[in-house]
Design an enzyme around this catalytic site. Structure first.
Site, PDB file in Angstrom:
ATOM      1  N   CYS A  31       0.828  -1.211   0.000  1.00 20.64           N
ATOM      2  CA  CYS A  31       0.000   0.000   0.000  1.00 20.64           C
ATOM      3  C   CYS A  31       0.864   1.264   0.000  1.00 20.64           C
ATOM      4  O   CYS A  31       1.601   1.522   0.952  1.00 20.64           O
ATOM      5  CB  CYS A  31      -0.907  -0.045   1.236  1.00 20.64           C
ATOM      6  SG  CYS A  31      -1.715   1.490   1.655  1.00 20.64           S
TER       7      CYS A  31
ATOM      8  N   CYS B 221       0.138   3.674   2.853  1.00 21.38           N
ATOM      9  CA  CYS B 221       0.674   3.116   4.107  1.00 21.38           C
ATOM     10  C   CYS B 221       2.169   3.427   4.225  1.00 21.38           C
ATOM     11  O   CYS B 221       2.664   3.765   5.306  1.00 21.38           O
ATOM     12  CB  CYS B 221       0.465   1.603   4.167  1.00 21.38           C
ATOM     13  SG  CYS B 221      -1.262   1.082   4.124  1.00 21.38           S
TER      14      CYS B 221
END
Length: 145
Positions: free
Chosen positions: A72, A75
């Site tokens: 991600c 993230c």
């Protein structure tokens, strides 16, 4: 009552019994031990499962849980902020890999990543999805600390 709530209650009851036994036996409470337990670690805690998260949430007054995935991009952008919050605030910071712990991520309400869940006194009090700025997260941690 969910499995997490049941586990939380068992941990609280065990700690309460241990404290009561120590008081009844006339044992002095070692405040340095208590302080160490509530003091947050200076780096994120990698959660190994549901029971481990429950221990962290019960052990610390304020816990910021970061539900993330290695693949991600947002993230990865949030990672330096998460590490700084762990090092510089009174909150414990826990990381849950949503790929490795899908059931736990689902229980935390992580439908997208990153999802951040803030716990205060063992209860979830805030849930945010997406990258959050450091100031916002620090403000939330201060509010519940």
């Amino acid at each position: 009552m969910s499995d997490i709530d049941d586990e939380r209650q068992r941990i609280r009851e065990r700690k309460k019994r241990e404290l009561q036994e120590r008081l009844e036996n006339g044992d002095e409470l070692d405040t340095s031990e208590t302080d160490d337990r509530s003091r947050a670690p200076g780096e994120p805690i990698s959660i190994s499962g549901e029971g481990h998260l429950e221990e962290v949430v019960v052990e610390h007054d304020v816990v910021l849980v970061d539900c993330y995935a290695d693949w991600c991009g947002p993230c990865q952008m949030l990672e330096p902020t998460i590490e700084a919050l762990a090092a510089e605030t009174d909150a414990a910071v826990a990381k849950v890999d949503v790929d490795a712990h899908q059931r736990l991520a689902q229980q935390l309400g992580a439908q997208g990543v990153p999802t951040l869940v803030l716990y205060a006194d063992g209860e979830p009090v805030e849930r945010m999805v997406g990258v959050q700025n450091r100031g916002t997260l620090e403000g939330l941690i201060e509010r519940y600390s």
